[in-house]
Design an enzyme around this catalytic site. Structure first.
Site, mmCIF file in Angstrom:
data_model
loop_
_atom_site.group_PDB
_atom_site.id
_atom_site.type_symbol
_atom_site.label_atom_id
_atom_site.label_comp_id
_atom_site.label_asym_id
_atom_site.label_seq_id
_atom_site.Cartn_x
_atom_site.Cartn_y
_atom_site.Cartn_z
ATOM 1 N N TYR A 98 0.825 -1.207 0.000
ATOM 2 C CA TYR A 98 0.000 0.000 0.000
ATOM 3 C C TYR A 98 0.865 1.265 0.000
ATOM 4 C CZ TYR A 98 -4.345 -2.565 0.556
ATOM 5 O OH TYR A 98 -5.415 -3.390 0.340
ATOM 6 N N GLU A 140 -8.101 -7.429 5.263
ATOM 7 C CA GLU A 140 -7.277 -8.472 4.644
ATOM 8 C C GLU A 140 -6.522 -9.276 5.688
ATOM 9 O OE1 GLU A 140 -5.084 -6.049 1.896
ATOM 10 O OE2 GLU A 140 -6.962 -5.474 0.908
#
Length: 406
Positions: A98, A140
């Site tokens: 990310y 996640e």
């Protein structure tokens, strides 16, 4: 969630960012893959990138998330976030990635919008990004924990125990763990990722719904060969590789099962509507309903080009007949047999029991049509669930439209 200061800035700049989000997404991917070519080779779907589908999905999801934060600052669009998180988990996306995305996305925003990106604007959109990213990371990591795998380490080697040619373009691969150890059972309707090494060395990944009963010792995926002209692009790299190169006894790298379209564990009436290869998650659900002797009405609906193109047609009928109160109806564009419908799926004379929960899978136009027909029959929108094969362009666009009109 979003700070008051950033909310006002995002609200003021959302039209400009929204208008440019397509250009931003295109430049972002160009920058990302220039810096990290391995991501295009081994993680991102090259077919979707070539067709521009992933760029549309990214742009739509970011715009939908920001629009939701502005319209409803105390909530977040969890349906969209969970769908994205399941797809990321099936690919083994990690927290560290990310930060890589952030760096190249914000470089693209600054380049496209230029002087409009003041420090205040950059700070506000940075907050939007990390709110979305951290929400996805949290979901996640929970998904990894549920499968008892380390974050990102979702892969396991499976052996092709058998392959069955269902139609001219659909093949079922029956899989067993290569090491012989048991694997956690999937939920009915979930999918797995399959990673293959292509002739050019790329390790491309695709998702395939599990088409067999969730509790079966052998997992099954039914793969439709993607032809370029039909997909307005090149032939499907992974589907054609599986069809032409993978034989009984070969091994495949397969992920743990993921996917948020799962059969609810309740005694309500169920409607399963599919088109084409969209029958696969529906058949997993149907097998579970048959195995558990679901007592409420079950309505099975499917549309296809012809009976010869209808993969797992025999399973569709056999599983329906196992249930105490179930019916199956099929529609075909050509070659319809007595009792089948002709043309598109039509619910006008299909009874829908009160309290029905509906599950849909197929091309977007098909699902939009069926959803509209179900709504007209009184099925609440909250009780209609769907699965999209590929980037979910429907959810992101629908979320953004709904929030903009709120």
């Amino acid at each position: 969630m979003l700070s008051e200061k950033s909310t006002e800035t995002v609200r003021a700049t959302l039209p400009a960012v929204g208008a440019a989000i397509g250009d931003i997404a295109e430049l972002f991917y160009a920058k990302l893959f220039a810096a990290h070519p391995e991501l295009l080779r081994d993680l991102f779907n090259r077919g979707n990138q070539n067709a521009g589908l992933q760029k549309q999905a990214l742009a739509g999801s970011v715009a939908a998330f920001a629009t939701h934060l502005v319209a409803h600052p105390d909530t977040r669009p969890d349906v969209m976030l969970h769908r994205i998180a399941h797809k990321h988990a099936s690919l083994g996306v990690t927290r560290e990635q990310y930060a890589v995305v952030h760096r190249h996305l914000f470089a693209a925003i600054a380049e496209v919008l230029g002087e409009a990106v003041t420090p205040e604007v950059a700070e506000a959109w940075d907050e939007v990004y990390w709110l979305m990213a951290n929400a996805l990371i949290a979901i996640e990591e929970r998904l990894y924990a549920e499968q008892q795998v380390l974050a990102g380490d979702v892969w396991r080697t499976w052996t092709v125990a058998a392959r069955v040619e269902e139609t001219a373009d659909c093949t079922t691969f029956h899989l067993t763990p290569a090491d012989g150890s048991p694997a956690p059972s999937p939920k009915p309707g979930q999918y797995v990722s399959v990673q293959v090494e292509l002739p050019d060395g790329a390790r491309q990944i695709r998702q395939y719904s599990l088409s067999g009963a969730p509790g079966a010792p052998v997992r099954s995926i039914t793969v439709k060969r993607v032809h370029g002209p039909a997909a307005t692009g090149p032939d499907g790299e992974v589907s054609n590789h599986l069809h032409t190169r993978i034989a009984t006894g070969d091994t495949l790298r397969v992920s743990a099962p993921y996917g948020d379209l799962v059969l609810r564990d309740c005694a309500a009436p169920v409607l399963l509507a599919s088109a084409g290869i969209g029958c696969t998650p529906m058949l997993s659900m149907l097998a579970h309903l048959a195995d558990t002797g679901h007592p409420a009405p079950v309505t099975v609906l499917h549309a296809d080009r012809s009976p010869a193109d209808h993969a797992l047609r025999g399973d569709h009928r056999a599983l329906t007949h196992k249930l105490p109160d179930a019916s199956a109806r099929f529609w075909y564009e050509a070659g319809a047999e007595p009792g089948d419908g002709e043309g598109r799926l039509d619910l006008s004379d299909v009874p829908v029991a009160p309290g029905t929960t509906a599950y849909l899978c197929g091309p977007l136009p098909f699902m939009r049509s069926v959803r509209a027909q179900l709504l007209a029959k009184g099925v609440p929108a909250a009780d209609i669930h769907y699965e999209v094969f590929g980037p979910d362009l429907w959810l992101a666009s629908a979320s953004a439209t709904a929030e903009a009109s709120a």
